[in-house]
Design an enzyme around this catalytic site. Structure first.
Site, short mmCIF file in Angstrom:
data_model
loop_
_atom_site.label_atom_id
_atom_site.label_comp_id
_atom_site.label_asym_id
_atom_site.label_seq_id
_atom_site.Cartn_x
_atom_site.Cartn_y
_atom_site.Cartn_z
N GLN A 27 -8.59 -18.42 44.26
CA GLN A 27 -9.61 -19.17 45.00
C GLN A 27 -9.25 -19.40 46.46
OE1 GLN A 27 -10.25 -22.87 42.92
NE2 GLN A 27 -11.67 -21.97 41.47
N TYR A 54 -1.04 -17.04 35.95
CA TYR A 54 -1.97 -17.51 36.98
C TYR A 54 -2.26 -16.37 37.97
CZ TYR A 54 -0.79 -22.25 35.32
OH TYR A 54 -0.58 -23.38 34.56
N GLN A 177 4.07 -30.03 28.29
CA GLN A 177 3.02 -30.01 29.31
C GLN A 177 1.65 -29.96 28.64
OE1 GLN A 177 1.48 -27.24 32.97
NE2 GLN A 177 3.66 -27.69 32.94
N TRP A 205 -1.04 -32.02 32.87
CA TRP A 205 -2.01 -31.28 33.68
C TRP A 205 -3.41 -31.88 33.49
CZ3 TRP A 205 -5.99 -28.14 31.62
CH2 TRP A 205 -5.88 -27.77 30.27
N ALA A 209 -9.18 -34.79 35.11
CA ALA A 209 -10.18 -34.14 34.25
C ALA A 209 -10.99 -33.09 35.02
CB ALA A 209 -11.10 -35.17 33.60
#
Length: 334
Positions: A27, A54, A177, A205, A209
């Site tokens: 992004q 990722y 996590q 993480w 939200a």
């Protein structure tokens, strides 16, 4: 910035961690990503979380490039292994010895470092014997390629079994996590009690939200242009579970609580996560450097019991709490 111990280890990490899921290598342009990393460093963040999957390995490369020139021993770099990368062949995913050993070397090369501080199993692998996975992690630690081992989105029973095996093999799991926020509390009933007993911390993480707890999504109104909810390739599926008018209306009720404490709604959400003593750090991302300074404003905030009760009164009845929602794929993804 304040710092907390990770599990029962001697490793201290910043209570706000910069994570680059959905941003670096996809992004956000590389120069903006570098600016975000430098803004994190300027704000006192020393802990950085990424994963080989990722942006199909690009995020690790971008993070490594952004951290060049920094004193390595002043940083804590986390990455993960499990999801498929590369050409996605039959051994390009999971937690087999082959995939772990090849993946750690690839991650280190992309990150430009000789070791990572924390290497995490990104999900539980039902197709590989847990003994094989734990032995591979033990060998990664023995080789000095990772200092500590953690897991992500494992159930309480999986954590217990993995922890027992790790101790037999001369190392110890120190972190979990999971997704955790005011609306997603599935770890509270089983995972957190198990981890408190075993000396394992949460590296959380999605503390806001996927942006819902910032209040930017209004009930009955179109989603903001460029937001995660409008990006099918950037997390729209992850955020969709929260995007109903009942939840969005309740979230607006958090604004007076945030104002009373001199916080933005995002800062309130992060401070809420950090109020749980089993949480060592909250992962935050950024697409603009100025977002870092705002999120770091949650560091050191101590929410008293009356604030936590007020938050529960507004939104607690809508939170997902079912421990069964912590799941990993039953077959390796390809």
């Amino acid at each position: 910035m304040e710092y907390r111990y990770l599990g029962n280890s001697g490793l201290k990490i910043s209570e706000i961690t910069y994570g680059n899921w959905l941003t670096h290598g996809s992004q956000v342009e590389n120069d903006i990503a570098t600016q975000c990393v430098h803004a994190a460093l300027d704000a006192g963040i020393t802990t950085f979380d990424t994963a080989d999957v990722y942006a199909n390995t690009k995020a690790e490369q971008v993070l490594g490039d952004a951290l060049k020139g920094q004193r390595r021993s002043s940083l804590e770099i986390f990455t993960k292994v499990y999801w498929p990368t590369g050409p996605k062949g039959p051994n390009d995913s999971g937690l087999s010895r082959k995939h772990i050993m090849e993946s750690i070397d690839g991650s280190l090369e992309r990150l430009g470092t000789d070791y990572v501080d924390l290497y995490q199993a990104h999900r539980y692998d039902y197709e590989t014997p847990l003994e094989e996975t734990m032995q591979a992690f033990a060998d990664v630690v023995s080789a000095g390629k990772a200092l500590y081992i953690g897991v992500s989105e494992w159930t309480a029973d999986q954590i217990r079994e993995g922890h027992a095996l790790s101790k037999e093999m001369g190392f110890q799991l120190i972190s979990s996590q999971p997704q955790y926020n005011m609306l997603w509390r599935v770890i509270e009933d089983q995972v957190i009690p198990a981890c408190e007993e075993l000396g394992i911390s949460q590296v959380v993480w999605s503390p806001i939200a996927q942006g819902v707890l910032t209040g930017k999504y209004k009930p009955g109104q179109p989603f903001p242009e460029g937001s995660r909810a409008t990006d099918e390739n950037g997390g729209a599926n992850a955020v969709s579970r929260f995007l109903n008018d009942e939840v969005l209306t309740a979230v607006q009720g958090l604004e007076p609580i945030a104002k009373d404490h001199g916080l933005t709604m995002a800062q309130l959400a992060i401070a809420w996560v950090l109020a749980n003593p089993n949480v060592a750090t909250a992962l935050v991302g950024a697409s603009r450097p100025e977002q870092i300074a705002s999120n770091v404003g949650a560091a050191g905030v101590k929410l008293e019991a009356d604030a936590l009760e007020a938050i529960d009164a507004v939104i607690g009845h809508l939170a997902e709490r079912d421990p069964a929602k912590t799941v990993s794929p039953e077959t390796r993804p390809s």
